[in-house]
Design a protein around this motif. Structure first.
Motif, PDB file in Angstrom:
ATOM      1  N   ARG A 180       5.489  27.112   0.661  1.00  9.31           N
ATOM      2  CA  ARG A 180       6.260  26.113  -0.082  1.00  9.31           C
ATOM      3  C   ARG A 180       5.511  24.783  -0.077  1.00  9.31           C
ATOM      4  O   ARG A 180       5.073  24.307   0.974  1.00  9.31           O
ATOM      5  CB  ARG A 180       7.642  25.935   0.536  1.00  9.31           C
ATOM      6  N   LEU A 181       5.380  24.197  -1.240  1.00  9.11           N
ATOM      7  CA  LEU A 181       4.725  22.901  -1.360  1.00  9.11           C
ATOM      8  C   LEU A 181       5.679  21.815  -0.871  1.00  9.11           C
ATOM      9  O   LEU A 181       6.799  21.691  -1.371  1.00  9.11           O
ATOM     10  CB  LEU A 181       4.333  22.650  -2.815  1.00  9.11           C
ATOM     11  N   GLU A 182       5.263  21.048   0.114  1.00  5.63           N
ATOM     12  CA  GLU A 182       6.118  20.021   0.700  1.00  5.63           C
ATOM     13  C   GLU A 182       5.707  18.606   0.316  1.00  5.63           C
ATOM     14  O   GLU A 182       6.526  17.695   0.325  1.00  5.63           O
ATOM     15  CB  GLU A 182       6.112  20.144   2.227  1.00  5.63           C
ATOM     16  N   SER A 183       4.427  18.408  -0.008  1.00  3.38           N
ATOM     17  CA  SER A 183       3.938  17.056  -0.270  1.00  3.38           C
ATOM     18  C   SER A 183       2.927  17.080  -1.408  1.00  3.38           C
ATOM     19  O   SER A 183       2.159  18.035  -1.564  1.00  3.38           O
ATOM     20  CB  SER A 183       3.276  16.478   0.984  1.00  3.38           C
ATOM     21  N   LEU A 184       2.950  16.011  -2.212  1.00  3.09           N
ATOM     22  CA  LEU A 184       1.954  15.823  -3.264  1.00  3.09           C
ATOM     23  C   LEU A 184       1.033  14.653  -2.943  1.00  3.09           C
ATOM     24  O   LEU A 184       0.372  14.115  -3.829  1.00  3.09           O
ATOM     25  CB  LEU A 184       2.646  15.589  -4.612  1.00  3.09           C
ATOM     26  N   ALA A 185       0.975  14.269  -1.679  1.00  3.41           N
ATOM     27  CA  ALA A 185       0.089  13.183  -1.253  1.00  3.41           C
ATOM     28  C   ALA A 185      -1.323  13.729  -1.123  1.00  3.41           C
ATOM     29  O   ALA A 185      -1.801  14.041  -0.037  1.00  3.41           O
ATOM     30  CB  ALA A 185       0.569  12.590   0.072  1.00  3.41           C
ATOM     31  N   LEU A 186      -2.000  13.835  -2.258  1.00  4.13           N
ATOM     32  CA  LEU A 186      -3.291  14.518  -2.329  1.00  4.13           C
ATOM     33  C   LEU A 186      -4.433  13.608  -2.759  1.00  4.13           C
ATOM     34  O   LEU A 186      -5.584  14.034  -2.796  1.00  4.13           O
ATOM     35  CB  LEU A 186      -3.196  15.691  -3.324  1.00  4.13           C
ATOM     36  N   GLY A 187      -4.140  12.363  -3.107  1.00  2.00           N
ATOM     37  CA  GLY A 187      -5.148  11.489  -3.687  1.00  2.00           C
ATOM     38  C   GLY A 187      -5.815  10.567  -2.685  1.00  2.00           C
ATOM     39  O   GLY A 187      -5.840  10.814  -1.482  1.00  2.00           O
ATOM     40  N   LEU A 188      -6.342   9.458  -3.215  1.00  4.75           N
ATOM     41  CA  LEU A 188      -7.081   8.488  -2.413  1.00  4.75           C
ATOM     42  C   LEU A 188      -6.200   7.852  -1.342  1.00  4.75           C
ATOM     43  O   LEU A 188      -5.053   7.513  -1.596  1.00  4.75           O
ATOM     44  CB  LEU A 188      -7.640   7.385  -3.324  1.00  4.75           C
ATOM     45  N   GLU A 189      -6.771   7.678  -0.161  1.00  8.23           N
ATOM     46  CA  GLU A 189      -6.118   6.929   0.913  1.00  8.23           C
ATOM     47  C   GLU A 189      -7.050   5.821   1.366  1.00  8.23           C
ATOM     48  O   GLU A 189      -8.262   6.022   1.462  1.00  8.23           O
ATOM     49  CB  GLU A 189      -5.789   7.833   2.088  1.00  8.23           C
ATOM     50  N   GLN A 190      -6.491   4.637   1.619  1.00 10.21           N
ATOM     51  CA  GLN A 190      -7.285   3.530   2.133  1.00 10.21           C
ATOM     52  C   GLN A 190      -6.747   3.105   3.487  1.00 10.21           C
ATOM     53  O   GLN A 190      -5.536   3.049   3.707  1.00 10.21           O
ATOM     54  CB  GLN A 190      -7.275   2.363   1.141  1.00 10.21           C
ATOM     55  N   THR A 191      -7.651   2.827   4.403  1.00 14.47           N
ATOM     56  CA  THR A 191      -7.286   2.485   5.767  1.00 14.47           C
ATOM     57  C   THR A 191      -6.772   1.053   5.847  1.00 14.47           C
ATOM     58  O   THR A 191      -6.970   0.243   4.931  1.00 14.47           O
ATOM     59  CB  THR A 191      -8.494   2.625   6.698  1.00 14.47           C
ATOM     60  N   ASN A 192      -6.131   0.738   6.979  1.00 18.80           N
ATOM     61  CA  ASN A 192      -5.713  -0.649   7.206  1.00 18.80           C
ATOM     62  C   ASN A 192      -6.912  -1.589   7.181  1.00 18.80           C
ATOM     63  O   ASN A 192      -6.800  -2.730   6.712  1.00 18.80           O
ATOM     64  CB  ASN A 192      -4.984  -0.758   8.549  1.00 18.80           C
ATOM     65  N   ALA A 211      14.287  -5.409   5.415  1.00 22.31           N
ATOM     66  CA  ALA A 211      14.941  -6.719   5.349  1.00 22.31           C
ATOM     67  C   ALA A 211      14.652  -7.411   4.019  1.00 22.31           C
ATOM     68  O   ALA A 211      15.538  -8.046   3.426  1.00 22.31           O
ATOM     69  CB  ALA A 211      14.479  -7.587   6.513  1.00 22.31           C
ATOM     70  N   GLU A 212      13.418  -7.299   3.535  1.00 30.89           N
ATOM     71  CA  GLU A 212      13.072  -7.879   2.238  1.00 30.89           C
ATOM     72  C   GLU A 212      13.882  -7.219   1.121  1.00 30.89           C
ATOM     73  O   GLU A 212      14.407  -7.889   0.225  1.00 30.89           O
ATOM     74  CB  GLU A 212      11.578  -7.713   1.963  1.00 30.89           C
ATOM     75  N   LEU A 213      13.990  -5.908   1.161  1.00 35.90           N
ATOM     76  CA  LEU A 213      14.740  -5.179   0.140  1.00 35.90           C
ATOM     77  C   LEU A 213      16.230  -5.520   0.200  1.00 35.90           C
ATOM     78  O   LEU A 213      16.873  -5.718  -0.837  1.00 35.90           O
ATOM     79  CB  LEU A 213      14.526  -3.677   0.322  1.00 35.90           C
ATOM     80  N   ALA A 214      16.771  -5.580   1.401  1.00 35.70           N
ATOM     81  CA  ALA A 214      18.187  -5.898   1.546  1.00 35.70           C
ATOM     82  C   ALA A 214      18.503  -7.308   1.066  1.00 35.70           C
ATOM     83  O   ALA A 214      19.641  -7.602   0.686  1.00 35.70           O
ATOM     84  CB  ALA A 214      18.617  -5.721   3.005  1.00 35.70           C
ATOM     85  N   ALA A 215      17.493  -8.188   1.079  1.00 38.65           N
ATOM     86  CA  ALA A 215      17.665  -9.551   0.580  1.00 38.65           C
ATOM     87  C   ALA A 215      17.535  -9.630  -0.941  1.00 38.65           C
ATOM     88  O   ALA A 215      17.599 -10.722  -1.508  1.00 38.65           O
ATOM     89  CB  ALA A 215      16.645 -10.473   1.236  1.00 38.65           C
ATOM     90  N   GLY A 216      17.340  -8.495  -1.583  1.00 38.75           N
ATOM     91  CA  GLY A 216      17.295  -8.464  -3.036  1.00 38.75           C
ATOM     92  C   GLY A 216      15.919  -8.577  -3.640  1.00 38.75           C
ATOM     93  O   GLY A 216      15.778  -8.719  -4.860  1.00 38.75           O
ATOM     94  N   ARG A 217      14.882  -8.486  -2.816  1.00 39.25           N
ATOM     95  CA  ARG A 217      13.526  -8.629  -3.332  1.00 39.25           C
ATOM     96  C   ARG A 217      12.964  -7.290  -3.799  1.00 39.25           C
ATOM     97  O   ARG A 217      13.275  -6.240  -3.242  1.00 39.25           O
ATOM     98  CB  ARG A 217      12.628  -9.243  -2.266  1.00 39.25           C
ATOM     99  N   VAL A 218      12.123  -7.361  -4.810  1.00 38.51           N
ATOM    100  CA  VAL A 218      11.446  -6.175  -5.332  1.00 38.51           C
ATOM    101  C   VAL A 218      10.101  -6.065  -4.637  1.00 38.51           C
ATOM    102  O   VAL A 218       9.334  -7.033  -4.574  1.00 38.51           O
ATOM    103  CB  VAL A 218      11.279  -6.255  -6.854  1.00 38.51           C
ATOM    104  N   VAL A 219       9.812  -4.869  -4.115  1.00 42.87           N
ATOM    105  CA  VAL A 219       8.669  -4.666  -3.231  1.00 42.87           C
ATOM    106  C   VAL A 219       7.708  -3.637  -3.827  1.00 42.87           C
ATOM    107  O   VAL A 219       8.130  -2.541  -4.221  1.00 42.87           O
ATOM    108  CB  VAL A 219       9.142  -4.186  -1.838  1.00 42.87           C
ATOM    109  N   GLY A 220       6.425  -3.982  -3.867  1.00 38.10           N
ATOM    110  CA  GLY A 220       5.391  -2.990  -4.134  1.00 38.10           C
ATOM    111  C   GLY A 220       5.035  -2.307  -2.822  1.00 38.10           C
ATOM    112  O   GLY A 220       4.759  -2.973  -1.822  1.00 38.10           O
ATOM    113  N   TRP A 221       5.049  -0.985  -2.813  1.00 41.35           N
ATOM    114  CA  TRP A 221       4.887  -0.189  -1.586  1.00 41.35           C
ATOM    115  C   TRP A 221       3.638   0.677  -1.758  1.00 41.35           C
ATOM    116  O   TRP A 221       3.620   1.619  -2.539  1.00 41.35           O
ATOM    117  CB  TRP A 221       6.146   0.637  -1.376  1.00 41.35           C
ATOM    118  N   PHE A 222       2.575   0.349  -1.012  1.00 40.87           N
ATOM    119  CA  PHE A 222       1.268   0.992  -1.137  1.00 40.87           C
ATOM    120  C   PHE A 222       0.947   1.624   0.206  1.00 40.87           C
ATOM    121  O   PHE A 222       0.604   0.925   1.163  1.00 40.87           O
ATOM    122  CB  PHE A 222       0.236  -0.080  -1.515  1.00 40.87           C
ATOM    123  N   GLN A 223       1.063   2.966   0.284  1.00 40.57           N
ATOM    124  CA  GLN A 223       0.962   3.636   1.573  1.00 40.57           C
ATOM    125  C   GLN A 223       0.267   4.983   1.446  1.00 40.57           C
ATOM    126  O   GLN A 223       0.553   5.759   0.529  1.00 40.57           O
ATOM    127  CB  GLN A 223       2.359   3.869   2.168  1.00 40.57           C
TER     128      GLN A 223
END
Length: 231
Positions: free
Chosen positions: A19-31, A57-69
């Motif tokens: 069963r396919l569980e994840s599609l995280a197959l592309g580029l990853e960048q380190t911290n 906390a940022e999201l709960a305050a109503g802010r829109v967040v770009g999430w790069f992980q």
């Protein structure tokens, strides 16, 4: 073609594909790579002790967040690797993301990511849905708790997030639930209308500064635009 090969294999051998569980197959960048890009751009940034709690906390305050992980996701949907996230409790957030971030028609819907444990709370009938390609009828509690991610026909095209598959994203949803009581986020692809989803940290920074997003979270680092104060 791949499906035909898998079917042929099953017919001949009786072996089923895993069963396919994840599609995280592309580029990853380190911290380290991310921080180098932030320093080269002379940006002010933070490295909170708990990046998921800080982002919630940022999201709960109503802010829109770009999430790069992590590794960029494959397929047709953003799944918590290259996502734009917002609080789903307010329909105004849906309209704001359409207007000043995605630059698309006001009626276009958005989809929810939620912890897999919460599925029974918000859907009477559902099945495994890790990839945001299946829609289920939303119950009254879903319509009350997260109206920004319920379509006009009363359905939601949901991503159910498992802790063992996407631990960081699941933790973000859990931290958001601690603050709001709602383990759900509005999740859309990290791009603007007419452009592909961002791949690198440089893509993410360009899209962040060109839109109405207030916060960017890349790896373990958090960046706010200059006029955005601390929550």
């Amino acid at each position: 073609a791949a499906g035909a090969a898998l079917l042929g294999c099953f017919q001949v051998t009786g072996v089923r594909p895993e069963r396919l569980e994840s599609l995280a197959l592309g580029l990853e960048q380190t911290n380290e790579e991310i921080e180098k890009a932030l320093r080269n751009a002379w940006l002010d940034y933070e490295q909170p002790a708990d990046i998921c709690a800080a982002t919630a906390a940022e999201l709960a305050a109503g802010r829109v967040v770009g999430w790069f992980q992590g590794r960029m996701e494959a397929g047709p949907r953003a799944l918590g690797q290259r996502s734009i996230l917002a609080d789903p409790r307010s329909i105004a957030n849906r309209d704001r993301v359409n207007a000043v971030i995605k630059f698309r028609e006001y009626w276009r819907p958005f989809c929810p990511s939620m912890t897999v444990e919460a599925a029974g709370r918000y859907f009477t009938k559902y099945t495994a849905a890790p990839f945001m390609v299946l829609s289920f009828p939303a119950n009254d509690r879903m319509k009350k708790d997260a109206p920004a991610v319920v379509h006009v026909d009363g359905t939601s095209r949901v991503q159910l997030v498992k802790p063992d598959v996407l631990p960081k994203y699941h933790k973000l949803l859990t931290e958001f639930e601690k603050l709001t009581g709602v383990p759900v986020l509005l999740n859309t692809s990290f791009n603007v209308k007419g452009e592909p989803i961002v791949c690198t940290i440089h893509d993410a920074l360009r899209t962040f500064w060109a839109t109405g997003m207030e916060v960017l979270v890349a790896g373990d680092f958090l960046i706010r635009k200059p006029k955005v104060g601390h929550v």
